[in-house]
Structure formats: C-alpha cells, structure tokens
Motif scaffolding. Structure first.
Motif, PDB file in Angstrom:
ATOM      1  N   SER A  72     -16.037 -38.805  94.800  1.00 35.38           N
ATOM      2  CA  SER A  72     -15.329 -37.527  94.652  1.00 35.38           C
ATOM      3  C   SER A  72     -15.318 -36.749  95.968  1.00 35.38           C
ATOM      4  O   SER A  72     -14.308 -36.108  96.306  1.00 35.38           O
ATOM      5  N   ASN A  73     -16.413 -36.814  96.740  1.00 33.54           N
ATOM      6  CA  ASN A  73     -16.441 -36.138  98.044  1.00 33.54           C
ATOM      7  C   ASN A  73     -15.413 -36.743  98.998  1.00 33.54           C
ATOM      8  O   ASN A  73     -14.724 -36.018  99.729  1.00 33.54           O
ATOM      9  N   THR A  74     -15.306 -38.073  98.985  1.00 39.50           N
ATOM     10  CA  THR A  74     -14.323 -38.741  99.846  1.00 39.50           C
ATOM     11  C   THR A  74     -12.907 -38.359  99.452  1.00 39.50           C
ATOM     12  O   THR A  74     -12.048 -38.127 100.312  1.00 39.50           O
ATOM     13  N   ALA A  75     -12.655 -38.290  98.140  1.00 34.33           N
ATOM     14  CA  ALA A  75     -11.318 -37.907  97.666  1.00 34.33           C
ATOM     15  C   ALA A  75     -10.969 -36.482  98.088  1.00 34.33           C
ATOM     16  O   ALA A  75      -9.846 -36.216  98.549  1.00 34.33           O
ATOM     17  N   LEU A  76     -11.930 -35.549  97.958  1.00 33.36           N
ATOM     18  CA  LEU A  76     -11.679 -34.165  98.356  1.00 33.36           C
ATOM     19  C   LEU A  76     -11.480 -34.061  99.868  1.00 33.36           C
ATOM     20  O   LEU A  76     -10.557 -33.369 100.336  1.00 33.36           O
ATOM     21  N   TYR A  77     -12.316 -34.733 100.632  1.00 34.63           N
ATOM     22  CA  TYR A  77     -12.187 -34.724 102.095  1.00 34.63           C
ATOM     23  C   TYR A  77     -10.815 -35.248 102.510  1.00 34.63           C
ATOM     24  O   TYR A  77     -10.137 -34.654 103.356  1.00 34.63           O
ATOM     25  N   THR A  78     -10.391 -36.357 101.915  1.00 32.42           N
ATOM     26  CA  THR A  78      -9.085 -36.944 102.247  1.00 32.42           C
ATOM     27  C   THR A  78      -7.948 -36.020 101.852  1.00 32.42           C
ATOM     28  O   THR A  78      -6.960 -35.872 102.593  1.00 32.42           O
ATOM     29  N   ALA A  79      -8.083 -35.375 100.688  1.00 35.50           N
ATOM     30  CA  ALA A  79      -7.036 -34.465 100.218  1.00 35.50           C
ATOM     31  C   ALA A  79      -6.870 -33.254 101.128  1.00 35.50           C
ATOM     32  O   ALA A  79      -5.793 -32.641 101.171  1.00 35.50           O
ATOM     33  N   ILE A  80      -7.916 -32.903 101.870  1.00 36.84           N
ATOM     34  CA  ILE A  80      -7.824 -31.780 102.817  1.00 36.84           C
ATOM     35  C   ILE A  80      -7.341 -32.262 104.181  1.00 36.84           C
ATOM     36  O   ILE A  80      -6.382 -31.736 104.743  1.00 36.84           O
ATOM     37  N   VAL A  81      -7.997 -33.281 104.714  1.00 34.29           N
ATOM     38  CA  VAL A  81      -7.768 -33.690 106.104  1.00 34.29           C
ATOM     39  C   VAL A  81      -6.395 -34.319 106.293  1.00 34.29           C
ATOM     40  O   VAL A  81      -5.685 -33.992 107.261  1.00 34.29           O
ATOM     41  N   ALA A  82      -5.996 -35.238 105.410  1.00 33.93           N
ATOM     42  CA  ALA A  82      -4.749 -35.990 105.622  1.00 33.93           C
ATOM     43  C   ALA A  82      -3.519 -35.075 105.682  1.00 33.93           C
ATOM     44  O   ALA A  82      -2.763 -35.113 106.661  1.00 33.93           O
ATOM     45  N   PRO A  83      -3.260 -34.215 104.670  1.00 29.28           N
ATOM     46  CA  PRO A  83      -2.054 -33.379 104.751  1.00 29.28           C
ATOM     47  C   PRO A  83      -2.110 -32.313 105.836  1.00 29.28           C
ATOM     48  O   PRO A  83      -1.101 -32.047 106.502  1.00 29.28           O
ATOM     49  N   VAL A  84      -3.283 -31.692 106.033  1.00 27.75           N
ATOM     50  CA  VAL A  84      -3.375 -30.620 107.030  1.00 27.75           C
ATOM     51  C   VAL A  84      -3.198 -31.182 108.436  1.00 27.75           C
ATOM     52  O   VAL A  84      -2.487 -30.601 109.270  1.00 27.75           O
ATOM     53  N   SER A  85      -3.831 -32.318 108.727  1.00 25.03           N
ATOM     54  CA  SER A  85      -3.684 -32.913 110.060  1.00 25.03           C
ATOM     55  C   SER A  85      -2.260 -33.398 110.286  1.00 25.03           C
ATOM     56  O   SER A  85      -1.753 -33.345 111.410  1.00 25.03           O
ATOM     57  N   LEU A  86      -1.596 -33.851 109.229  1.00 26.15           N
ATOM     58  CA  LEU A  86      -0.193 -34.274 109.364  1.00 26.15           C
ATOM     59  C   LEU A  86       0.694 -33.080 109.708  1.00 26.15           C
ATOM     60  O   LEU A  86       1.501 -33.137 110.649  1.00 26.15           O
ATOM     61  N   LEU A  87       0.555 -31.997 108.950  1.00 26.95           N
ATOM     62  CA  LEU A  87       1.384 -30.805 109.206  1.00 26.95           C
ATOM     63  C   LEU A  87       1.078 -30.192 110.564  1.00 26.95           C
ATOM     64  O   LEU A  87       1.989 -29.771 111.289  1.00 26.95           O
ATOM     65  N   LEU A  88      -0.202 -30.160 110.919  1.00 25.91           N
ATOM     66  CA  LEU A  88      -0.578 -29.590 112.213  1.00 25.91           C
ATOM     67  C   LEU A  88      -0.061 -30.465 113.356  1.00 25.91           C
ATOM     68  O   LEU A  88       0.447 -29.955 114.364  1.00 25.91           O
ATOM     69  N   GLY A  89      -0.162 -31.784 113.198  1.00 26.86           N
ATOM     70  CA  GLY A  89       0.362 -32.687 114.224  1.00 26.86           C
ATOM     71  C   GLY A  89       1.865 -32.548 114.386  1.00 26.86           C
ATOM     72  O   GLY A  89       2.386 -32.552 115.509  1.00 26.86           O
ATOM     73  N   LEU A  90       2.585 -32.399 113.262  1.00 25.59           N
ATOM     74  CA  LEU A  90       4.034 -32.206 113.323  1.00 25.59           C
ATOM     75  C   LEU A  90       4.370 -30.885 114.010  1.00 25.59           C
ATOM     76  O   LEU A  90       5.277 -30.826 114.857  1.00 25.59           O
ATOM     77  N   GLY A  91       3.655 -29.829 113.653  1.00 29.11           N
ATOM     78  CA  GLY A  91       3.911 -28.527 114.270  1.00 29.11           C
ATOM     79  C   GLY A  91       3.666 -28.543 115.770  1.00 29.11           C
ATOM     80  O   GLY A  91       4.472 -28.016 116.550  1.00 29.11           O
ATOM     81  N   LEU A  92       2.562 -29.168 116.184  1.00 31.57           N
ATOM     82  CA  LEU A  92       2.270 -29.262 117.615  1.00 31.57           C
ATOM     83  C   LEU A  92       3.341 -30.078 118.342  1.00 31.57           C
ATOM     84  O   LEU A  92       3.765 -29.723 119.450  1.00 31.57           O
ATOM     85  N   ALA A  93       3.788 -31.172 117.722  1.00 26.44           N
ATOM     86  CA  ALA A  93       4.813 -32.014 118.349  1.00 26.44           C
ATOM     87  C   ALA A  93       6.119 -31.240 118.523  1.00 26.44           C
ATOM     88  O   ALA A  93       6.773 -31.340 119.571  1.00 26.44           O
TER      89      ALA A  93
END
Length: 295
Positions: A72-93
């Motif tokens: 459950s910790n891995t699922a929560l961590y992934t649910a936070i990191v994956a979408p936020v890092s994607l959106l932040l990476g897109l915004g920076l690009a």
C-alpha cells in the motif's frame, strides 16, 4: 547454390546475434527462472538444503501485514510521484522550449538531480528536512508556521520521500518532453493559428498535447516503473520507519532476502512485484495506446 548461400547467411546471422542471446539468457532469463523456482521453496541463505513448499510462500504473503503495508505504501508513493513528476517535467519543458536565452543552462540545472548520486543527495535532503535545524522548517517558522517532523512522523514520512522522488524524476521527464517538443513540425502551429487557435493554450490543446502522445505514454511508463522501484531513499533515510510508515516493496524484499536470509520468501515477493509491474504496463498500454496520435 541459392540454398547454400541462404544457409551461410543464416549461420552468419546467428553468429552475430549469439553474444546478445547468451547475455540475455545469462543475465535476464536465468536469474528470472531462478527467482520463480526459489519462490516455491523454503531456501534460506547459508543452508545447504531446502524443500519445496508449493504456494505456501504466496499464501503467507497475503497474510503478512508487513508485505501488505509495503504494497500500500508503494502504491501511494507511485500515485503521488508518477503524475506530479510527469506534469512538472512537461511544464519545465514547455517553459524552457519557449525561452530563447539560457536554454542550455536551464536544461543542465534541471537535469542535475538525475545525474546526481541519490544516496549522496539523501544526506542533503536529511539536512533540509531536519525538524530543528533544517532550512525548510526555518523558513516556515519565519512566516509563523510550525514545520512538521518530515522524516520522523508516520503521517509525513512517505510524503517527504515522495517530494524527493519528484525532485529526482522531474528533470528526466523534462528531457524526454523536450525531445518530443523539438520533433513537432512548426508548420502545425502556423496551420492551427490560421484555423483560429490564437492563444498559447489553444495551440497546446490542438497541436502540442496530441503530438506529444507517444512521448507521454513513454514518460508515464518510465515514471511508474521508477516510482515502484523506490529503494535508495528509504534505505538511506528511514529504514522503512517510523512504524513501517515508509516501508516499500523493494525494501521489504531486501530485508527478507539479505537481513533475515529468507531467500525463498523474498523470491516469492519478487515474483509478485514483477507481476504487479507487468499488469500495470499492460493496463496502461491497453488504456492509453488507443489515445496516442503517432506522427
């Protein structure tokens, strides 16, 4: 004569691919087969004998509170990191692509976390998150807010690790999106403007986002895999604590295999871990690939 030449070409082709095939068999197929095999045994490191236990390890897994907590910790961590890092990476690009001056500097600056040794940088983050002398809490106190115990409180530690994960992943995603942005033909923007897409938002929705489909699919895949594989920050900063609030799958596998020496049980965990990854990737491609516009 033609058959002899064809056989000769076929033999040459096999000779050329043989080193790659041998390496794949030795370093991918054989270890994977060994993990699956050991998952059905009670093998413990240091003991010469073991016995087959069938699905006992797998039955124990789903009644193991530590394993379920790490899942459950891995699922929560992934649910936070994956979408936020994607959106932040897109915004920076998008910001860097629109900037005419200092592009190389900003690319390098935002990519540095990817090139840095995460274990070494974890020491810096440990200082930043320190509850009393850390600069983050010091800044919060300056505006009248009481900073939390980032790495020492059960309700905060996983979110603190997620911040580090986002910091590390955003730069890599940015580079991938930059590559996708440079591949978009400039003529499409001119055509969209003629068709009435006057604002930057309109051009993004009509041209940029659809044309980034293949890149986005790849970034989502890589982001999820990297998030599920989190280990270094947990091992360096928290050791799964406090109260297993930051224990994740790879750390649990490490503990069972290399601390408690229960290799058979750790192998069963690894098989479940790999199965979760495969299911996530299949679902992702089935759901998202049909939405992707390939140039």
């Amino acid at each position: 004569m033609i058959d002899v030449q064809a056989r000769r070409q076929s033999r040459t082709a096999w000779l050329l691919v043989a080193p790659a095939v041998i390496l794949i068999l030795a370093f991918i197929v054989a270890p994977l087969a060994a993990v699956v095999f050991l998952g059905f045994t009670d093998f413990e490191l240091g003991y010469g004998s073991f016995r087959f236990v069938g699905f006992e390890n797998y039955a124990e897994l789903f009644s193991d509170r530590t394993f379920l907590k790490s899942l459950s910790n891995t699922a929560l961590y992934t649910a936070i990191v994956a979408p936020v890092s994607l959106l932040l990476g897109l915004g920076l690009a998008l910001l860097i692509e629109s900037e005419k001056i200092g592009r190389s500097f900003f690319r390098t600056a935002y990519f540095l976390p990817v090139a840095s040794l995460l274990v070494a940088m974890a020491t810096v983050w440990q200082y930043l998150f320190h509850p009393s002398i850390g600069p983050i809490n010091a800044g919060l106190r300056m505006i009248g807010l009481a900073g939390p115990n980032w790495l020492g409180a059960s309700d905060m530690v996983l979110y603190s690790l997620a911040i580090i994960g986002i910091w590390q992943s955003a730069g890599f995603n940015m580079v991938l999106f930059l590559a996708g942005l440079t591949a978009i033909p400039r003529d499409l923007y001119a055509a969209a403007e003629v068709d009435g897409a006057k604002s930057a938002l309109d051009r993004f929705l009509l041209v940029t986002w659809p044309m980034l489909g293949p890149t986005t699919l790849f970034v989502i895949t890589i982001s999820i895999i990297n998030a599920v594989k989190v280990f270094e920050t947990v091992k360096t900063l928290t050791e799964g604590g406090p109260n297993k609030a930051s224990e994740v799958l790879l750390f649990t596998i490490y503990q069972e295999g290399f601390v408690y020496l229960r290799v058979g049980y750790a192998s069963a965990m690894t098989v479940v871990f790999l199965a979760v990854l495969v299911v996530l990737m299949v679902l992702q491609y089935r759901l998202l690939d049909r939405e992707v516009h390939y140039a």
